[in-house]
Design a protein around this motif. Sequence first.
Motif, short mmCIF file in Angstrom:
data_model
loop_
_atom_site.label_atom_id
_atom_site.label_comp_id
_atom_site.label_asym_id
_atom_site.label_seq_id
_atom_site.Cartn_x
_atom_site.Cartn_y
_atom_site.Cartn_z
N LEU A 92 1.06 -1.41 0.14
CA LEU A 92 0.12 -0.02 -0.06
C LEU A 92 0.54 1.26 0.13
O LEU A 92 0.78 2.44 -0.44
N ASN A 94 4.05 2.60 -0.81
CA ASN A 94 5.19 2.58 -2.06
C ASN A 94 6.12 2.93 -1.41
O ASN A 94 6.43 4.32 -2.27
N LEU A 124 -3.66 -3.93 1.64
CA LEU A 124 -4.86 -3.75 -0.25
C LEU A 124 -4.61 -5.29 -0.02
O LEU A 124 -6.61 -5.82 -1.03
N TYR A 127 -8.00 -5.30 0.92
CA TYR A 127 -9.11 -4.20 0.40
C TYR A 127 -9.76 -4.63 -1.33
O TYR A 127 -11.12 -4.70 -1.50
N MET A 300 -8.90 1.35 -16.66
CA MET A 300 -8.43 3.24 -16.45
C MET A 300 -7.42 3.28 -16.08
O MET A 300 -7.13 3.96 -15.10
N SER A 334 2.14 1.59 -10.28
CA SER A 334 2.86 2.14 -9.70
C SER A 334 2.98 3.43 -8.60
O SER A 334 3.90 3.84 -7.91
N TYR A 335 1.35 4.00 -8.93
CA TYR A 335 1.31 5.15 -7.91
C TYR A 335 -0.36 4.68 -7.36
O TYR A 335 -0.27 4.18 -6.65
N VAL A 336 -0.46 5.97 -7.43
CA VAL A 336 -2.12 6.41 -7.08
C VAL A 336 -2.73 6.15 -7.76
O VAL A 336 -2.61 6.87 -8.96
N PRO A 337 -4.28 4.66 -7.89
CA PRO A 337 -3.78 4.60 -6.84
C PRO A 337 -3.30 3.27 -6.70
O PRO A 337 -2.90 3.05 -7.65
N LYS A 338 -3.20 2.60 -5.59
CA LYS A 338 -1.96 1.44 -5.70
C LYS A 338 -2.29 -0.06 -6.31
O LYS A 338 -1.88 -0.42 -6.79
N THR A 339 -3.62 0.34 -6.52
CA THR A 339 -4.48 -1.11 -7.18
C THR A 339 -5.66 -0.86 -8.21
O THR A 339 -5.43 0.23 -6.90
N ARG A 340 -5.66 -1.52 -8.84
CA ARG A 340 -6.70 -1.33 -9.76
C ARG A 340 -8.06 -2.39 -8.73
O ARG A 340 -7.37 -3.50 -8.03
N ILE A 341 -9.33 -2.64 -9.27
CA ILE A 341 -10.23 -3.51 -8.55
C ILE A 341 -10.98 -4.12 -9.92
O ILE A 341 -11.67 -3.28 -10.94
N PHE A 344 -14.35 -3.13 -10.71
CA PHE A 344 -14.33 -2.07 -11.47
C PHE A 344 -14.06 -2.12 -13.03
O PHE A 344 -15.04 -1.93 -13.57
N GLU A 345 -12.99 -2.82 -13.10
CA GLU A 345 -12.02 -2.70 -14.34
C GLU A 345 -13.39 -3.57 -15.64
O GLU A 345 -14.15 -3.61 -16.46
N LEU B 305 -11.12 7.46 -5.98
CA LEU B 305 -10.11 6.31 -6.12
C LEU B 305 -10.38 5.29 -6.60
O LEU B 305 -11.32 5.30 -5.69
N ASP B 306 -9.83 4.66 -7.58
CA ASP B 306 -10.09 2.96 -6.99
C ASP B 306 -9.75 2.55 -5.37
O ASP B 306 -10.03 1.19 -5.14
N SER B 307 -9.12 2.80 -5.11
CA SER B 307 -7.74 2.17 -4.01
C SER B 307 -7.27 3.59 -3.27
O SER B 307 -6.84 3.76 -4.07
N PRO B 308 -6.93 3.00 -2.29
CA PRO B 308 -5.74 3.64 -1.40
C PRO B 308 -4.39 3.19 -1.90
O PRO B 308 -4.33 2.61 -2.91
N GLY B 309 -3.69 4.11 -1.07
CA GLY B 309 -2.09 4.20 -0.75
C GLY B 309 -1.66 4.06 -2.79
O GLY B 309 -1.93 5.41 -3.23
N GLY B 310 -0.13 3.98 -2.61
CA GLY B 310 0.88 4.67 -3.76
C GLY B 310 1.78 6.02 -3.47
O GLY B 310 2.30 6.14 -3.86
N LYS B 311 1.49 6.15 -2.52
CA LYS B 311 2.18 7.04 -0.93
C LYS B 311 1.52 7.23 0.40
O LYS B 311 0.28 6.20 0.62
N ILE B 340 -4.43 11.43 -13.02
CA ILE B 340 -4.74 10.41 -12.47
C ILE B 340 -5.92 9.98 -12.30
O ILE B 340 -5.66 8.60 -12.24
N PRO B 342 -9.01 9.50 -15.17
CA PRO B 342 -9.27 9.76 -16.32
C PRO B 342 -10.99 11.07 -16.66
O PRO B 342 -11.93 10.73 -15.85
N ARG B 348 -17.98 9.44 -13.42
CA ARG B 348 -17.66 8.41 -12.54
C ARG B 348 -16.91 8.07 -10.64
O ARG B 348 -17.56 7.64 -10.06
#
Lengths: 415, 438
Positions: A92, A94, A124, A127, A300, A334-341, A344-345, B305-311, B340, B342, B348
């Motif tokens: 999470l 990073n 995550l 999550y 996305m 690699s950044y924000v958000p740290k994962t897709r779901i 949602f995809e 956002l879809d998820s938290p984190g990344g920093k 960050i 779209p 959405r």
Amino acid sequence: MRRAPGLLLALCLGLVAGRTGAEILVVDADRLHPGNGPVIANGRVVIRDGRVSAVGPRASTPAPSGPVRQLRAAVATPGLIDVQTSVGLSGLYNVAADQDQDERSDPNQAGLRALDAFHPSDPLVRYQLEHGVTLIQTGPGPANPIAGQAGIFRTHGNLADAMAVRPVSALVFNLGEAPKRTYGKDHKLPVTRMGTAALLRRALLDGREYAAARGRAGGGLFGGDEKPPDRDLAKEALARAAAGDLPAIFVAHRADDILTAIRIAREYNLRFALAGASEGWLVADAIREAGAPVLVGPVMERVSAPETLNASYENAARLEQAGVRIAIRSGFESYVPKTRIVLFEAAVAAANGLGREAALRAITLGAAEVLGVDDRLGSLEPGKLGDLVLFDGDPFEYTSHVSAVVVAGELVHQR
Amino acid sequence: MNTGLRGLGPRLRRSGVRIGLLLALAALAAAPPVRAQVVVLDGADLLPVSGARITGGRVVMHDGKLAAVGPAHAVRIPSGAVVHDHRGHVIVPGLVDTHSHLGLYPRPNVPANADGNETSGPVQSGVRALDAIWPGDPGIRMALAGGVTTANIMPGSGNVVGGQTAYVKLRGRTVEEMRIPGSVGGLKLANGENPKRVYGGRKQAPQTRMKVAALQRDLFVRAQQYREKGGDGDGKRDLDLEPVVEVLEGTRTVHYHTHRADDILTALRLRDEFGFDLVLQHVSEGALVADEIARRGVACSIIVLDSPGGKHEAAQLGIETGGVLERAGVPVAIHSDDPITPSRLFLRSAALAVRGGMSEDAALRAVTLEAARMLRLDERLGSLEPGKDADLVVLSGEPFSVWTKVLETWIEGERVFDRSDPRQQGWATGGFLAVGNP
């Protein structure tokens, strides 16, 4: 997380059996998606000892007598499956402390295993679970041309070994921009796409020759004049891939990278899937002819890297219409958000030509088939594991909620 | 698609095109272009935002403005008007994005294009987004396909003071055509880990949150002195301090990137000290200090956002923030932070805030009228009201459904996106390069 007790779930109509006793769970849903057939209106699933024991319309599927736990939902589906992610390895926060997906010390990391870095308590993982994802194929990230071995894991649990459904499930290869970015700045192989392809060929050839030499050395009563080569775990993995024992995953976005993957896979007779495949829709026929399934997405992602400029929300639909077998992945962020779901995809794919049923299939039974776990998972059929997700509305609607998640008959999350 | 010249046969419509071409040729000789034509969007349900839903509505656009908005039975179609049939559709105001990097981080993302962070020093009040926005960014067309008509385009958050932001409409070949006349724009500030990451790695200031705040406080104090002295004293202008004086005088808004609860309180502390107009941007841990924000009446523009984190500072980010802030009485806008999230899925973001507990009304306001208010453009934008700019979005259904498509986007009475045109669909779904869009 907000709680809405009693709103969506009528809990514990009977006595709740203890973990040690025979546990029976009955789930009633206005719309039940069993995954292997049409939607069942007013459907019921019965789970006994962690496995599905009955599925059907409520009227004709009696609840067993005795202590049962009962759940109700607007919609229920099989547990969702993410066919490729780095969650559990790519944490999470990073920071260096929680990033274990990219071993950048050498471009060939065929010997690495996801199992040795999978961190069950990374937030995550939970999550994903709370969004209905009960099974993931997770593993190395995009940095290396030969990235390492992915594994298939539960998202519920505390111990990586216990959560591993298949500790080694695929060998991951990356084409395109990312490997170039990793090594090119230091003028090390690969600096170009040519370099990446050459490196892959050499490594696969090494793996094949290694296996042949080991075989010759160990073969037969009178064989063994030849000294066997020392064991090399990276070459063993590559040899397994070249022998078709270990599936290969090629992450490739640009159409020409996809064709390079197909070319190399053919040369070495690999059993393989394509992943990402942003421009897959431009070469859908070639992919169909190659017989490779595509782990689509995420669409996305920040549409910004040159290789993903032609990413399309319609990619999944167009590939499916061309006869390509698809499943949907969350990939790597690699950044924000740290994962897709993948929930949602799949929703975006559903609304952009794929439709509700096919999109759901791409994250349930279709995904289980691609991973080769459809004998146990992916649909609600008697004998399969009791993984399911409850929703308070259309699973793909932005404003719906996952109201509960069940893993092997155990209620592991409720809203 | 059921748009078109209602009541006219195909032949007449074609000749209309020819006449249109002649008119266009004539217009070339006589600048500026005229928008005298009256256009009517008929039959759609209207979500005016400023008032209740209108079922079976009618919108009349004239000279770039909304001339009339109401139920079809109550609004007369002016003679000579071009009427488009939108029965079954839903019309909302043009979407206003309070935090975007369109044109500064264009597609594709290569160093040649990236103009968001002037990382030669942490305090960059003198640089202007206006001087770097690339009107040719494909992202702008993608944003139009998402219904975005107005954006606050901001420098990035790598600096403690990132530079001057620009309030623009997403149309025009030059940034002058894009810029909203009369708008001053904002000043981008940031705290938390981004400036630390950029400069800490080089062993330069700032390396700590203490220094981030100190640099900002120092700038405001210097601007106070500059203002009191009426300049530098020797007659020289200071272009770094002039925009900060505008902030102190209340004509320029501070848009402040801040995630963690303590960072939010630092931003509020500076605002209390120097008395500037403040919009908190991102506000990931806003739920933890909602009362502190509400007590001051400070506006929040949040990211979903879809998820938290990344920093680290985004580790607690969740879709619940909008709802919590709404219930605390805080004005809330929702932004894309493009790229960050779209822009073409901008609705959405608002829908996910609804999933997180925000009311649908507040979520729609958060991307229209409330957003316009945070840019001080609510006099002319953000709702379907006569006299306001004719900026609107035609949707195939309800705004927060995944199944809904943006069919058309209009800016000041001109259709700037039309999904029924196959050449434009790629902007909405992707692959715009491969299909050779205009």
